[in-house]
Design a protein around this motif. Structure first.
Motif, mmCIF file in Angstrom:
data_model
loop_
_atom_site.group_PDB
_atom_site.id
_atom_site.type_symbol
_atom_site.label_atom_id
_atom_site.label_comp_id
_atom_site.label_asym_id
_atom_site.label_seq_id
_atom_site.Cartn_x
_atom_site.Cartn_y
_atom_site.Cartn_z
ATOM 1 N N MET A 1 -2.063 -1.867 2.058
ATOM 2 C CA MET A 1 -2.605 -0.507 2.002
ATOM 3 C C MET A 1 -3.370 -0.195 3.282
ATOM 4 S SD MET A 1 -3.604 0.229 -1.944
ATOM 5 C CE MET A 1 -2.298 0.246 -3.199
ATOM 6 N N ASP B 1 -6.158 7.333 1.863
ATOM 7 C CA ASP B 1 -7.424 6.750 1.417
ATOM 8 C C ASP B 1 -7.612 6.822 -0.106
ATOM 9 O OD1 ASP B 1 -8.040 6.411 4.152
ATOM 10 O OD2 ASP B 1 -8.827 8.455 4.258
ATOM 11 N N ASP C 1 -11.213 2.520 1.694
ATOM 12 C CA ASP C 1 -11.913 2.698 0.423
ATOM 13 C C ASP C 1 -13.144 3.579 0.680
ATOM 14 O OD1 ASP C 1 -13.469 2.528 -1.830
ATOM 15 O OD2 ASP C 1 -13.575 0.332 -1.879
ATOM 16 N N GLU D 1 -3.403 -5.924 1.022
ATOM 17 C CA GLU D 1 -3.428 -5.820 2.488
ATOM 18 C C GLU D 1 -2.479 -4.759 3.017
ATOM 19 O OE1 GLU D 1 -2.837 -9.451 4.509
ATOM 20 O OE2 GLU D 1 -4.639 -10.408 3.704
ATOM 21 N N PRO E 1 -6.847 3.198 -2.086
ATOM 22 C CA PRO E 1 -7.931 2.220 -1.929
ATOM 23 C C PRO E 1 -9.233 2.672 -2.582
ATOM 24 C CG PRO E 1 -6.790 2.551 0.164
ATOM 25 C CD PRO E 1 -6.267 3.594 -0.784
ATOM 26 N N THR E 2 -9.488 3.973 -2.582
ATOM 27 C CA THR E 2 -10.724 4.474 -3.197
ATOM 28 C C THR E 2 -10.683 4.300 -4.715
ATOM 29 O OG1 THR E 2 -10.982 6.071 -1.404
ATOM 30 C CG2 THR E 2 -12.188 6.516 -3.443
ATOM 31 N N GLY F 1 -11.211 0.826 -5.369
ATOM 32 C CA GLY F 1 -12.628 0.531 -5.182
ATOM 33 C C GLY F 1 -13.456 0.951 -6.380
ATOM 34 N N SER G 1 -0.363 3.906 -0.212
ATOM 35 C CA SER G 1 -1.279 3.925 0.924
ATOM 36 C C SER G 1 -0.576 3.414 2.183
ATOM 37 C CB SER G 1 -2.546 3.106 0.646
ATOM 38 O OG SER G 1 -3.485 3.276 1.692
ATOM 39 N N GLN H 1 -9.979 -5.210 -5.195
ATOM 40 C CA GLN H 1 -9.707 -5.257 -3.755
ATOM 41 C C GLN H 1 -8.320 -4.678 -3.482
ATOM 42 O OE1 GLN H 1 -11.901 -6.538 -1.527
ATOM 43 N NE2 GLN H 1 -10.565 -6.188 0.243
ATOM 44 N N PRO H 2 -8.196 -3.702 -2.585
ATOM 45 C CA PRO H 2 -6.871 -3.156 -2.285
ATOM 46 C C PRO H 2 -5.976 -4.203 -1.628
ATOM 47 C CG PRO H 2 -8.607 -1.712 -1.457
ATOM 48 C CD PRO H 2 -9.263 -3.001 -1.871
ATOM 49 N N THR I 1 -1.056 -2.437 -8.807
ATOM 50 C CA THR I 1 -2.265 -3.225 -8.559
ATOM 51 C C THR I 1 -3.217 -3.128 -9.751
ATOM 52 O OG1 THR I 1 -2.003 -2.729 -6.201
ATOM 53 C CG2 THR I 1 -4.120 -3.616 -6.898
#
Lengths: 127, 467
Positions: free
Chosen positions: B363, B346, B367, B361, B349-350, B353, B79, B358-359, B104
Motif C-alpha cells: 500500500m 491514503d 495512514d 507494504e 491505510p487510514t 489505522g 492503495s 498495520q497496512p 487485510t
C-alpha cells in the motif's frame, strides 16, 4: 374462516413494505410546495420528470398524491428500470445511437501482451 | 476468543485509539467535492454530508488517482496506482494475491461486506477480493437499491460482536442524472427545453461540447475482455473533430438548458445525500451509530462543461479528480478541516489505522489517523492521477501539470514527465475553484515548481516498485 377474509389477510401480509419511508417523506416535503400535505398535479409537474405521469401513482384517483401513494411509487419503480425505460423512449424518438437496438460497431482492441505484473501490452515498453 | 480483544490489547499497548466496532466506507460515485455543502455548495445541497463534516474530519484537498470508476476504486481498495495494477484500460483486473483493504481486514478477523451498484464495480474486475459477501445491484444503480441491501447485511452483523467493515456504493450522481425517479427535478422545476427527455440517455452527455449538442455525432463501441460493450473511450476526440466540421448539426444550448442539466446533477447529489441520512438512521435504530466510524469518499468528480465536456473521462482537472473525503468517528464529534493535499491512496491505510492494523507494504498511501484531530499528515504534498485517455496529472493543490500522449504505465510517459514540452504538457493555476483553472506556459514555469511537480509524479509512479 371466510375465504375472502383469509385472502385479504394474506394479501396484507404479503404486501411489500417500503423499508425507508423517510425517503418518501423527505421527497414529499420538497414537492408539497404549498404545504397542503399532498402533491397535486401542478406541483408534481414542477418537480417530476414528465415521463413519469402523475396518474399511475394516484391510485385512488383523487388528484392528490398522499404519502402512502408516494411510498407505493417507490416500491413499484426500480431506478434501473426507470433508466432503461427513459433511454428506450429517447431512442424511439431520436433514433438508436448505434444504428439499431442492441447493435453496435465493434472497435478493434489492440493485441494484448504481457505486462510486468501480468497485465496487458505496454505499447511503448513498460516503465 | 473475541477477535476484538487482540486489537484492543494492541491499541492499549501502542496508546492508539480503540478501534471502532465497525467501519463503513461509503463511495458516492461521481460526486464533485465543490457540489457538496461542506466544500462550498449551498446549505441545502447535501445536509447529511454537512452534518458528518461538522462532527468529523474533512480533508479539503483530496484527489482521486483516476477519473474513472474502475481505476479509481481499484486504487482505493489496494492503495496502489491504477497503472501498478495493469494498463489503465477497461480490461483492468486487480491481480490475484494483491492485498486489498477488505482482504487485510478479513485476515485480521473482521467481517467484510460490499454492496455495490454494478457497472465497473462488478466482481469480474476483481474488486470483490477480500469481501465475505459482495453483492451487486443492477448496473449503474441507486442507493435506493444498495442501501436496503446494506441494511440487511448490517442487521446480520449486529447480532454478533465481531468487528465489521462495510463498503457501500451507488451511482446516484452518475449520468444519466435521473436516479431520483419519482421526483427528478427538485433542483430544476418547470423546465421544458430541448434536453428534457434527452437527459435520460447517457449518450447525450457524450455529445455536448462547449455548450453545444451534436445529435448526429457517430459513435462506436468496443467489447472488453469481460464481454461488456463500452463506448469507445476516444469519443471525446471524435466529438472535437465532429464539432470542427462546418456541416455538423449543432444545437446551441441556452443557459436554461445547461442549468437544467446541472440541476439534474444536483438532484442526484441531493438524492444520494438523503440516502446517506437513511443509512445513519439505520445505524441509530440498531444502536450501532455509537460504535461505527463512517468514511465518505467519491471516486471522481464530473466535468459539467468546466473544461468543455460534460463527463469525467476527458480531463484530470479538479472538476474530475477533487473528491470529498470525510472521516466521522463516534467518539470524536469535533469538526476538523485538514488543508494538506491527500489522496484516495491514503484511505485504505487510514481505515486500517483506525482498525489498529498495520497496512501491507504494497500500500502506497499514508495512514492519516495521526492527523484526524489536527496537525500534519505527512503526505508527499502532491497528488498524482491517471486517465484512460493516455493522460496523467499531478497537483500540489495550487498548480497542476498534465501530460498526455502515452499510456500511463509506459516508459514513454516517464520520458514525457521528465522533459515536459508544450506539445504534450500543460500547466494550470489550480488555486481557485474547480473550473476556474488558468492555463500557464510550461516554458515560462519556475524551474523549482516544475521540478516539484514532475518529481511528485515520478515518485508516485515509482512507489509501486516497478522493475
Amino acid at each position: 374462516m371466510n375465504p375472502r377474509l383469509l385472502l385479504a389477510v394474506v394479501a396484507i401480509g404479503c404486501q411489500p413494505k417500503l423499508e425507508h419511508p423517510e425517503v418518501a417523506r423527505a421527497l414529499m416535503a420538497r414537492a408539497d410546495l404549498d404545504g397542503s400535505g399532498g402533491v397535486d398535479p401542478e406541483e408534481f409537474q414542477k418537480v417530476s420528470l414528465p415521463r413519469q405521469g402523475f396518474a399511475p401513482y394516484d391510485t385512488n384517483h383523487d388528484r392528490i398524491l398522499d404519502l402512502a401513494e408516494l411510498e407505493q411509487a417507490f416500491l413499484n419503480t426500480n431506478p434501473a428500470d426507470f433508466q432503461d425505460e427513459g433511454r428506450r423512449a429517447v431512442h424511439e424518438k431520436y433514433g438508436h445511437p448505434f444504428g439499431r437496438p442492441g447493435g453496435h460497431t465493434k472497435g478493434k482492441r489492440p493485441p494484448r501482451g504481457k505486462h510486468p505484473r501480468g497485465k496487458g501490452p505496454p505499447p511503448e515498453g513498460p516503465r | 476468543m473475541n477477535r476484538l480483544l487482540p486489537l484492543l490489547a494492541l491499541g492499549v499497548g501502542c496508546a492508539q485509539p480503540t478501534p471502532p466496532r465497525g467501519i463503513i466506507l461509503v463511495s458516492i460515485d461521481t460526486l464533485r467535492a465543490d457540489h457538496t455543502t461542506p466544500y462550498g455548495a449551498s446549505a441545502g445541497a447535501t445536509p447529511t454530508l454537512a452534518r458528518l463534516a461538522s462532527e468529523g474530519t474533512l480533508f479539503e484537498r483530496t484527489y482521486a488517482q483516476s477519473n474513472e470508476t474502475l481505476f479509481s476504486h481499484a486504487s482505493l481498495f489496494t492503495s496502489q496506482l491504477p497503472s501498478d495494477l495493469g494498463p489503465v484500460d477497461y480490461d483492468l483486473t486487480i491481480p490475484d494475491g494483491t492485498p486489498t483493504l477488505a482482504s487485510t481486514l478479513r485476515d485480521a478477523g473482521w467481517k467484510t461486506g460490499g454492496v455495490v451498484a454494478g457497472g465497473h464495480l462488478a466482481r469480474v474486475f476483481g474488486l470483490d477480493d477480500g469481501f465475505d459477501q459482495y453483492v451487486e445491484g443492477r448496473r449503474w444503480g441507486s442507493f435506493q437499491e444498495t442501501e436496503p441491501m446494506a441494511s440487511r447485511w448490517l442487521a446480520d452483523v449486529a447480532e454478533g460482536d465481531d468487528p465489521f467493515f462495510l463498503f457501500l456504493h451507488s451511482y446516484d450522481c452518475h449520468a444519466p442524472y435521473t436516479k431520483p425517479h419519482v421526483f427528478g427535478r427538485m433542483a430544476t422545476p418547470g423546465y421544458d427545453g430541448v434536453m428534457l427527455d434527452r437527459v435520460h440517455d447517457s449518450i447525450t452527455y457524450e455529445k455536448i461540447l462547449d455548450g453545444a449538442f451534436y445529435p448526429d455525432l457517430p459513435l462506436s463501441q468496443l467489447e472488453n475482455s469481460k464481454g461488456t460493450r463500452i463506448l469507445t473511450p476516444q469519443v471525446h476526440a471524435q466529438l472535437a473533430e465532429h464539432a470542427r466540421q462546418p456541416d455538423s448539426k449543432r444545437i446551441t444550448l441556452s443557459d436554461t438548458d445547461l442549468q437544467f442539466m446541472k440541476g439534474m446533477y444536483a438532484s442526484g447529489v441531493l438524492y444520494a445525500d438523503l440516502w446517506l441520512q437513511v443509512l445513519l438512521d439505520d445505524l441509530e435504530a440498531r444502536n450501532m451509530l455509537d460504535t461505527t466510524t463512517i468514511v465518505l469518499v467519491s471516486d471522481h468528480g464530473e466535468g459539467l462543461l468546466d473544461h468543455g465536456y460534460f463527463n469525467h473521462r476527458d480531463s484530470l482537472h479538479d472538476a474530475a479528480t477533487q473528491v470529498p473525503f470525510i472521516v466521522w468517528r463516534p467518539d470524536s464529534k469535533k469538526a476538523v478541516r485538514q488543508r494538506e493535499v491527500t489522496r484516495l491512496l491514503d484511505v485504505a491505510p487510514t481505515i486500517l489505522g483506525l482498525a489498529g492494523i498495520q497496512p501491507p507494504e504494497s500500500m502506497q498511501g499514508v495512514d492519516l489517523t495521526g492527523c484526524l484531530d489536527g496537525g500534519t499528515c505527512g503526505t508527499p504534498g502532491t497528488a498524482y492521477s491517471e486517465g484512460v485517455l493516455e493522460q496523467i496529472s499531478v497537483t500540489d493543490g495550487t498548480f497542476r501539470l498534465t501530460v498526455t500522449g502515452a499510456p500511463a504505465h509506459t516508459a514513454a510517459m516517464d520520458a514525457r514527465i521528465e522533459k515536459p514540452a508544450p506539445a504534450f504538457a500543460h500547466l494550470w493555476d489550480a488555486g481557485g475553484a474547480p473550473g476556474s483553472e488558468k492555463p500557464l506556459s510550461v516554458l515560462e514555469l519556475d524551474d523549482t515548481l516544475l521540478q516539484r511537480l514532475t518529481r511528485g509524479a515520478l515518485d508516485a509512479r515509482s512507489a509501486g516498485g516497478t522493475p
